[in-house]
Write a protein that holds these residues in place. Structure first.
Motif, mmCIF file in Angstrom:
data_model
loop_
_atom_site.group_PDB
_atom_site.id
_atom_site.type_symbol
_atom_site.label_atom_id
_atom_site.label_comp_id
_atom_site.label_asym_id
_atom_site.label_seq_id
_atom_site.Cartn_x
_atom_site.Cartn_y
_atom_site.Cartn_z
ATOM 1 N N ASN A 53 0.848 -1.211 0.000
ATOM 2 C CA ASN A 53 0.000 0.000 0.000
ATOM 3 C C ASN A 53 0.872 1.246 0.000
ATOM 4 O OD1 ASN A 53 -2.469 -1.202 -0.089
ATOM 5 N ND2 ASN A 53 -2.880 -1.074 2.115
ATOM 6 N N ALA A 62 1.265 4.085 -2.791
ATOM 7 C CA ALA A 62 0.895 5.458 -2.421
ATOM 8 C C ALA A 62 1.972 6.460 -2.818
ATOM 9 C CB ALA A 62 0.630 5.536 -0.920
ATOM 10 N N ASP A 79 4.674 6.307 5.369
ATOM 11 C CA ASP A 79 5.080 6.749 4.022
ATOM 12 C C ASP A 79 4.709 8.201 3.821
ATOM 13 O OD1 ASP A 79 2.445 7.110 2.627
ATOM 14 O OD2 ASP A 79 2.205 4.987 3.135
ATOM 15 N N GLY A 101 -1.684 9.816 0.850
ATOM 16 C CA GLY A 101 -2.564 9.936 2.018
ATOM 17 C C GLY A 101 -3.998 9.492 1.706
ATOM 18 N N ILE A 102 -4.836 9.518 2.739
ATOM 19 C CA ILE A 102 -6.230 9.048 2.573
ATOM 20 C C ILE A 102 -7.186 10.185 2.917
ATOM 21 C CG2 ILE A 102 -7.914 7.294 3.326
ATOM 22 C CD1 ILE A 102 -5.485 5.578 4.205
ATOM 23 N N PHE A 158 -13.295 -2.220 -0.726
ATOM 24 C CA PHE A 158 -13.163 -0.755 -0.851
ATOM 25 C C PHE A 158 -11.771 -0.459 -1.388
ATOM 26 C CE2 PHE A 158 -11.493 3.279 0.614
ATOM 27 C CZ PHE A 158 -12.429 4.125 0.069
ATOM 28 N N THR A 159 -11.740 0.180 -2.533
ATOM 29 C CA THR A 159 -10.448 0.537 -3.126
ATOM 30 C C THR A 159 -10.577 1.854 -3.880
ATOM 31 O OG1 THR A 159 -8.650 -0.198 -4.550
ATOM 32 C CG2 THR A 159 -10.855 -0.847 -5.232
ATOM 33 N N THR A 160 -9.474 2.603 -3.916
ATOM 34 C CA THR A 160 -9.449 3.827 -4.722
ATOM 35 C C THR A 160 -8.492 3.627 -5.900
ATOM 36 O OG1 THR A 160 -7.717 4.688 -3.298
ATOM 37 C CG2 THR A 160 -9.970 5.374 -2.777
ATOM 38 N N ILE A 204 -8.121 -4.599 -5.470
ATOM 39 C CA ILE A 204 -9.355 -5.341 -5.202
ATOM 40 C C ILE A 204 -10.037 -4.762 -3.960
ATOM 41 C CG2 ILE A 204 -10.349 -7.614 -4.719
ATOM 42 C CD1 ILE A 204 -7.990 -8.870 -6.069
ATOM 43 N N GLY A 205 -9.218 -4.234 -3.058
ATOM 44 C CA GLY A 205 -9.765 -3.666 -1.818
ATOM 45 C C GLY A 205 -9.900 -4.690 -0.712
ATOM 46 N N LEU A 206 -9.023 -5.708 -0.750
ATOM 47 C CA LEU A 206 -9.111 -6.734 0.296
ATOM 48 C C LEU A 206 -7.915 -6.693 1.247
ATOM 49 C CD1 LEU A 206 -10.473 -9.900 -1.536
ATOM 50 C CD2 LEU A 206 -11.627 -8.499 0.159
ATOM 51 N N LEU A 250 -6.332 -4.500 3.388
ATOM 52 C CA LEU A 250 -6.466 -4.070 4.792
ATOM 53 C C LEU A 250 -7.531 -4.875 5.522
ATOM 54 C CD1 LEU A 250 -6.032 -0.188 4.652
ATOM 55 C CD2 LEU A 250 -4.426 -1.911 5.450
ATOM 56 N N SER A 251 -8.578 -5.268 4.790
ATOM 57 C CA SER A 251 -9.638 -6.055 5.418
ATOM 58 C C SER A 251 -9.083 -7.386 5.912
ATOM 59 C CB SER A 251 -10.760 -6.212 4.392
ATOM 60 O OG SER A 251 -11.440 -7.373 4.575
HETATM 61 N N1 LIG Z 1 -0.478 3.782 2.659
HETATM 62 C C1 LIG Z 1 -1.579 4.208 2.062
HETATM 63 N N2 LIG Z 1 -1.595 5.417 1.441
HETATM 64 C C2 LIG Z 1 -2.693 5.864 0.814
HETATM 65 N N3 LIG Z 1 -3.879 5.198 0.752
HETATM 66 C C3 LIG Z 1 -3.924 3.998 1.351
HETATM 67 C C4 LIG Z 1 -2.797 3.439 2.037
HETATM 68 N N4 LIG Z 1 -3.162 2.247 2.538
HETATM 69 C C5 LIG Z 1 -4.449 2.056 2.183
HETATM 70 N N5 LIG Z 1 -4.913 3.093 1.459
HETATM 71 C C6 LIG Z 1 -6.283 3.270 0.948
HETATM 72 O O1 LIG Z 1 -7.091 2.232 1.447
HETATM 73 C C7 LIG Z 1 -7.723 1.533 0.386
HETATM 74 C C8 LIG Z 1 -7.885 0.085 0.778
HETATM 75 O O2 LIG Z 1 -6.631 -0.535 0.898
HETATM 76 P P1 LIG Z 1 -6.518 -2.068 0.698
HETATM 77 O O3 LIG Z 1 -5.121 -2.470 0.894
HETATM 78 O O4 LIG Z 1 -7.536 -2.713 1.560
HETATM 79 O O5 LIG Z 1 -7.008 -2.266 -0.784
HETATM 80 P P2 LIG Z 1 -6.210 -1.930 -2.116
HETATM 81 O O6 LIG Z 1 -4.804 -1.643 -1.802
HETATM 82 O O7 LIG Z 1 -6.976 -0.852 -2.793
HETATM 83 O O8 LIG Z 1 -6.377 -3.260 -2.915
HETATM 84 P P3 LIG Z 1 -5.601 -4.652 -2.605
HETATM 85 O O9 LIG Z 1 -4.775 -4.431 -1.395
HETATM 86 O O10 LIG Z 1 -6.696 -5.618 -2.383
HETATM 87 O O11 LIG Z 1 -4.804 -4.906 -3.797
HETATM 88 C C9 LIG Z 1 -6.803 1.761 -0.783
HETATM 89 O O12 LIG Z 1 -7.495 1.631 -2.009
HETATM 90 C C10 LIG Z 1 -6.332 3.174 -0.561
HETATM 91 O O13 LIG Z 1 -7.274 4.116 -1.005
#
Ligand SMILES: Nc1ncnc2c1ncn2[C@@H]1O[C@H](COP(=O)(O)OP(=O)(O)OP(=O)(O)O)[C@@H](O)[C@H]1O
Ligand SMILES: [Mg+2]
Length: 507
Positions: free
Chosen positions: A414, A418, A443, A447-448, A461-463, A468-470, A472-473
């Motif tokens: 992540n 980022a 890092d 940012g979020i 949930f992903t941006t 995929i958004g999995l 952190l879950s």
């Molecule tokens: N270090 C970070 N900096 C900025 N945004 C972050 C960071 N970590 C998480 N996020 C935000 O949290 C969302 C969810 O993170 P998560 O790891 O669960 O999913 P993902 O990274 O989008 O997809 P995946 O990990 O499944 O490939 C990210 O899409 C991002 O928007």
């Protein structure tokens, strides 16, 4: 035993029956009327207002009556004195007629009804009067209707808007009539008194009405305000706002209504939440089924690619040093991307499965080193500066190494994603605090957004375009299964800190 003794005491039986009924009725009446209720309050207020009105009117009537009696008593005294003089004068003509004496008495009763008192001969000629101007004149009332009679004669007339009352009292001694005592009265003074009393009564009634209206308006506002609030809240609920809860103040029906309303809204919101969860579960299960099928299919070729890459790296490495370096970089690049794809698939396939942890005491810094090695190539490619800050403490923790590796890899990936395209800088910290090992990944990436901070643990949930958004879950789930926790702090466009806390090894 006497006959009376045998006779049943009907009187007592009837009385008992009567009291029983009264008691029963009273009890059921009290049970039905809630004294803190709106109905009871309104009844009480109505009773109170009626009581005030009655007391006020009673007071005014009593005062007016007392005043009237006092006046009448005074008049009677003055009048009897005047009549006394007149009779003495007529029956005892030797006495000197005193107009002044008569005038004095009449003056006192004047303004209270009596206007004039005159002594008349049988021919109605005034021989003495409280009004000296009349002395010697003949009194005529409406075309000489006064008869020379021994009967009392009364005449009512209205002149110049005033009501006049004339009484002719014959003075008869034995068979002889000596003349008349003429009393001229005006009732306007009494009328004025009555009028002023009426005004007072009207005024009192008006005051009670005004008090009643003010009290009613006050009470109506007080009691309708919570009803209005309820109606506004119901409207909001109807439009879908279920986060509403009204303060349960006061007592009686309104409080009960508010309690029921709050309960209803709570029930509705729970149902809505359940529905949403059910929908999500259905959604997840559909996606899960579809995706796990695809993931399995992708995993096999990925394994094949991984093995082939290792084979190519061993067998076809060029001899030329420059070409060799380029060759190794490319091979590492392919390996990194395959690893990333594999990680995504592992995340995906593991999501939803119950976790079976294989716990071992492992120093967490070694796990972090392993993970950094996996992403080394990506770090070099993106020119990211990675700083490791491991404390001197024993960083051993009872964990499932493979699962914790997934967690740390998710956090580092992540951060790498980022800082992409930036002058990226990632710090990986590991330290010990009382009973926990704390791992921080900091890092200076994108940012979020604040509104997204609460959603990052939600599955899917992903941006990111390719996410995929999995990550952190799954990380949250694994860490919590280990008895630890996760926290993400972030400032938009400044950077993010992900913190994992795991119970340390006790030994
Ligand atoms: N270090 C970070 N900096 C900025 N945004 C972050 C960071 N970590 C998480 N996020 C935000 O949290 C969302 C969810 O993170 P998560 O790891 O669960 O999913 P993902 O990274 O989008 O997809 P995946 O990990 O499944 O490939 C990210 O899409 C991002 O928007
Ligand atoms: Mg991720």
């Amino acid at each position: 035993m006497s006959r009376n003794g045998n006779r049943p005491n009907y009187k007592l039986t009837y009385m008992d029956f009567f009291f029983k009924i009264v008691k029963k009725r009273r009890l059921s009446l009290f049970r039905r009327v809630d004294i803190s209720g709106l109905k009871a309050k309104l009844i009480f207020i109505m009773l109170l207002l009626s009581a005030i009105l009655m007391v006020l009117l009673l007071a005014i009537y009593t005062r007016a009556e007392r005043e009237l009696i006092r006046q009448v008593e005074r008049h009677t005294d003055e009048l009897s004195a005047a009549i006394q003089i007149s009779i003495e004068q007529l029956t005892n003509p030797s006495d000197e007629i005193s107009d002044i004496k008569l005038k004095q008495y009449v003056e006192r009763v004047k303004g209270k009804g009596i206007k004039e008192v005159s002594i008349l001969t049988n021919e109605r000629e005034v021989i003495a009067s409280s009004n000296p101007a009349l002395t010697g004149k003949v009194i005529d009332i409406k075309g000489d209707r006064v008869k020379t009679s021994s009967e009392v004669q009364e005449f009512m007339s209205i002149a110049k808007g005033r009501r006049n009352y004339d009484i002719f009292l014959p003075v008869v001694v034995g068979n002889e009539q000596f003349g008349f005592v003429h009393i001229a009265m005006q009732f306007d003074d009494f009328a004025e008194l009555m009028h002023s009393n009426n005004i007072k009564r009207l005024f009192a009634t008006g005051i009670v009405f005004v008090i009643g209206i003010i009290t009613s308006v006050f009470l109506a506002t007080r009691y309708t305000r919570p009803i209005n609030n309820l109606s506004a809240a119901a409207e909001r609920v109807a439009s879908g706002d279920l986060a509403i809860s009204l303060p349960e103040k006061g007592g009686g029906e309104i409080k009960k209504l508010t309690e029921h309303f709050n309960k209803m809204v709570k029930g509705l919101s729970e149902t809505k939440e359940l529905e949403a969860r059910l929908k999500e579960a259905e959604h997840l299960s559909t996606i899960g089924h579809l995706a796990s099928g695809i993931a399995h299919e992708v995993r096999n070729p990925l394994n094949f690619i991984n093995l082939s890459i290792a084979h190519i790296a061993n067998k076809f490495s060029p001899d030329d040093e420059r070409c060799k370096e380029e060759f190794i970089n490319t091979i590492n690049g392919i390996k990194g991307e395959v690893q990333r794809l594999n990680n995504m698939i592992v995340n995906f396939l593991d999501y939803g499965k119950p976790l079976k942890l294989k716990i071992q005491n492992i120093p967490l810094d070694t796990i972090i080193e392993d993970v950094l090695r996996v992403v080394e190539h990506k770090i070099l490619e993106d020119n990211i500066i990675v700083e490791k800050r491991f404390s001197e403490d024993d960083l051993t923790a009872p964990v499932d190494a493979q699962q914790i590796k997934i967690c740390i890899l998710n956090l580092i990936l992540n951060s790498i994603q980022a800082v992409e395209g930036n002058k990226g800088r990632i710090i990986v910290e590991a330290s010990k605090n009382d009973e926990h090992i704390i791992i921080k990944v900091l890092d200076n990436g994108c940012g979020i957004l604040e509104e997204n901070l609460m959603k990052v643990y939600e599955p899917y949930f992903t941006t990111k375009e390719v996410g995929i958004g999995l990550g952190l879950s799954i990380t949250k789930r694994i860490v919590e299964e280990h008895g630890g926790g996760i926290d993400i702090k972030s400032e938009y466009s400044m950077g993010t800190t992900a913190i994992i806390k795991l119970p340390a090894h006790k030994g």
